[in-house]
Design an enzyme around this catalytic site. Structure first.
Site, mmCIF file in Angstrom:
data_model
loop_
_atom_site.group_PDB
_atom_site.id
_atom_site.type_symbol
_atom_site.label_atom_id
_atom_site.label_comp_id
_atom_site.label_asym_id
_atom_site.label_seq_id
_atom_site.Cartn_x
_atom_site.Cartn_y
_atom_site.Cartn_z
ATOM 1 N N LYS A 40 0.818 -1.200 0.000
ATOM 2 C CA LYS A 40 0.000 0.000 0.000
ATOM 3 C C LYS A 40 0.856 1.257 0.000
ATOM 4 O O LYS A 40 0.374 2.358 -0.242
ATOM 5 C CB LYS A 40 -0.877 0.005 1.266
ATOM 6 C CG LYS A 40 -1.747 -1.199 1.411
ATOM 7 C CD LYS A 40 -2.362 -1.236 2.820
ATOM 8 C CE LYS A 40 -2.966 -2.590 3.069
ATOM 9 N NZ LYS A 40 -3.147 -2.814 4.524
ATOM 10 N N GLY A 41 2.128 1.087 0.301
ATOM 11 C CA GLY A 41 2.995 2.240 0.557
ATOM 12 C C GLY A 41 3.080 3.262 -0.562
ATOM 13 O O GLY A 41 3.224 4.455 -0.313
ATOM 14 N N ASP A 84 14.756 0.073 0.509
ATOM 15 C CA ASP A 84 15.439 -0.171 1.784
ATOM 16 C C ASP A 84 16.459 -1.294 1.574
ATOM 17 O O ASP A 84 17.567 -1.049 1.124
ATOM 18 C CB ASP A 84 14.380 -0.502 2.843
ATOM 19 C CG ASP A 84 14.956 -0.728 4.229
ATOM 20 O OD1 ASP A 84 16.070 -0.253 4.496
ATOM 21 O OD2 ASP A 84 14.295 -1.385 5.057
ATOM 22 N N LYS A 141 16.899 4.742 0.817
ATOM 23 C CA LYS A 141 17.697 4.780 2.044
ATOM 24 C C LYS A 141 19.155 4.544 1.733
ATOM 25 O O LYS A 141 19.492 3.641 0.964
ATOM 26 C CB LYS A 141 17.222 3.692 3.021
ATOM 27 C CG LYS A 141 16.125 4.144 3.930
ATOM 28 C CD LYS A 141 15.881 3.140 5.046
ATOM 29 C CE LYS A 141 14.489 3.347 5.585
ATOM 30 N NZ LYS A 141 14.112 2.372 6.615
ATOM 31 N N PHE A 166 13.982 4.938 10.130
ATOM 32 C CA PHE A 166 12.609 4.541 9.840
ATOM 33 C C PHE A 166 11.723 5.777 9.720
ATOM 34 O O PHE A 166 11.672 6.601 10.622
ATOM 35 C CB PHE A 166 12.077 3.602 10.925
ATOM 36 C CG PHE A 166 10.773 2.968 10.548
ATOM 37 C CD1 PHE A 166 10.733 1.863 9.714
ATOM 38 C CD2 PHE A 166 9.569 3.505 10.997
ATOM 39 C CE1 PHE A 166 9.521 1.294 9.338
ATOM 40 C CE2 PHE A 166 8.352 2.936 10.629
ATOM 41 C CZ PHE A 166 8.334 1.832 9.799
ATOM 42 N N VAL A 167 11.037 5.903 8.584
ATOM 43 C CA VAL A 167 10.206 7.082 8.344
ATOM 44 C C VAL A 167 8.754 6.694 8.084
ATOM 45 O O VAL A 167 8.464 5.560 7.696
ATOM 46 C CB VAL A 167 10.740 7.903 7.134
ATOM 47 C CG1 VAL A 167 12.105 8.500 7.450
ATOM 48 C CG2 VAL A 167 10.817 7.054 5.854
ATOM 49 N N ARG A 196 0.013 6.677 7.236
ATOM 50 C CA ARG A 196 0.145 6.797 5.776
ATOM 51 C C ARG A 196 -0.434 8.114 5.268
ATOM 52 O O ARG A 196 -0.028 8.614 4.229
ATOM 53 C CB ARG A 196 -0.597 5.650 5.077
ATOM 54 C CG ARG A 196 -0.017 4.268 5.329
ATOM 55 C CD ARG A 196 -0.643 3.262 4.365
ATOM 56 N NE ARG A 196 -0.464 1.885 4.769
ATOM 57 C CZ ARG A 196 0.602 1.141 4.495
ATOM 58 N NH1 ARG A 196 1.609 1.655 3.825
ATOM 59 N NH2 ARG A 196 0.666 -0.104 4.906
HETATM 60 P P1 IMP Z 1 12.848 -3.430 0.999
HETATM 61 O O1 IMP Z 1 12.245 -4.644 0.384
HETATM 62 O O2 IMP Z 1 13.648 -3.740 2.227
HETATM 63 O O3 IMP Z 1 13.606 -2.527 0.027
HETATM 64 O O4 IMP Z 1 11.699 -2.590 1.642
HETATM 65 C C1 IMP Z 1 10.738 -2.048 0.927
HETATM 66 C C2 IMP Z 1 9.451 -1.971 1.723
HETATM 67 O O5 IMP Z 1 9.628 -1.930 3.140
HETATM 68 C C3 IMP Z 1 8.817 -0.674 1.355
HETATM 69 O O6 IMP Z 1 7.937 -0.874 0.283
HETATM 70 C C4 IMP Z 1 8.110 -0.265 2.611
HETATM 71 O O7 IMP Z 1 6.803 -0.768 2.619
HETATM 72 C C5 IMP Z 1 8.862 -0.898 3.731
HETATM 73 N N1 IMP Z 1 9.788 0.068 4.383
HETATM 74 C C6 IMP Z 1 11.124 0.132 4.276
HETATM 75 N N2 IMP Z 1 11.638 1.147 4.990
HETATM 76 C C7 IMP Z 1 10.580 1.748 5.578
HETATM 77 C C8 IMP Z 1 10.453 2.889 6.449
HETATM 78 O O8 IMP Z 1 11.401 3.572 6.826
HETATM 79 N N3 IMP Z 1 9.181 3.186 6.838
HETATM 80 C C9 IMP Z 1 8.090 2.495 6.441
HETATM 81 N N4 IMP Z 1 8.157 1.428 5.630
HETATM 82 C C10 IMP Z 1 9.394 1.061 5.199
HETATM 83 MG MG MG Z 2 5.562 -1.073 0.898
#
Ligand code: IMP
Ligand code: MG
Length: 181
Positions: free
Chosen positions: A42-43, A102, A130, A151-152, A164
């Site tokens: 949903k992000g 991330d 990040k 973390f944001v 959100r």
């Molecule tokens: P990744 O797979 O580790 O790159 O993370 C991606 C997903 O993790 C993003 O689509 C977000 O939903 C969640 N995420 C990563 N960092 C944050 C953060 O700082 N705040 C909130 N959600 C995060």
């Molecule tokens: Mg997400």
């Protein structure tokens, strides 16, 4: 809700101005070719809605639902695909949109999945990137903002499903995170 926020990292106006530039660059990237936008829910919902309203071209929107955080502030390291059916992208150019890069696992896993479904081109765009070492070797083609490894929340990003709808990107008070443990 605003009382839970320690600091505003990127305010609404700065986001708006950046989206003007990002949308222009994405349109240039596809230079007149048709593409389908795949939103990672949903992000990326809030970000994508604002971004696409700056693109006066014929385009289609598809959504894909994945989860990797499971209500904590650290990635679980596993990307779960929550949809029974994936968007039909065979032979198409795709713009994949996520909220934040991330560990890189989400973008890598979804990109791979769409290529596996026969997408011709997959370009990616994230609101935030990040500054940290990635677990998966992936970088986005278009990035809104580079941020530190913290973390944001806000503008689509959540903590335990909340925040959100904040219009800015901010950092939560430590107490808020600890209280919910
Ligand atoms: P990744 O797979 O580790 O790159 O993370 C991606 C997903 O993790 C993003 O689509 C977000 O939903 C969640 N995420 C990563 N960092 C944050 C953060 O700082 N705040 C909130 N959600 C995060
Ligand atoms: Mg997400």
């Amino acid at each position: 809700m605003h009382d839970d926020v320690e600091k505003v990292l990127i305010d609404e106006e700065v986001i708006e101005r950046r989206l003007d530039v990002l949308s222009e660059r994405i349109l240039e990237e596809f230079s007149g070719r048709k593409f389908v936008v795949v939103v990672i829910l949903k992000g990326a919902l809030v970000f994508t809605a604002d971004l696409l309203r700056r693109m006066p071209i014929p385009l289609e929107i598809e959504c894909i639902n994945v989860a990797s955080y499971h209500g904590t502030t650290e990635s679980s390291g596993q990307v779960d695909f929550l949809d029974a059916k994936l968007p039909a992208v065979e032979g198409r150019s795709v713009l994949l949109v996520d909220d934040i890069l991330d560990t890189g696992r989400t973008l890598a896993a979804v990109g791979e999945k769409l290529r596996g479904q026969g997408a011709e081109v997959v370009k990616s765009c994230v609101l935030l990137s990040k500054d940290k070492e990635r677990d998966a070797e992936v970088e986005a083609d278009h990035v809104g903002f580079y941020i530190g490894d913290e973390f944001v929340v806000g503008y689509g990003l959540d903590f335990r499903g909340l925040y959100r709808n904040l219009p800015f990107i901010g950092v939560l008070k430590q107490g808020v995170i600890e209280d919910s443990r």
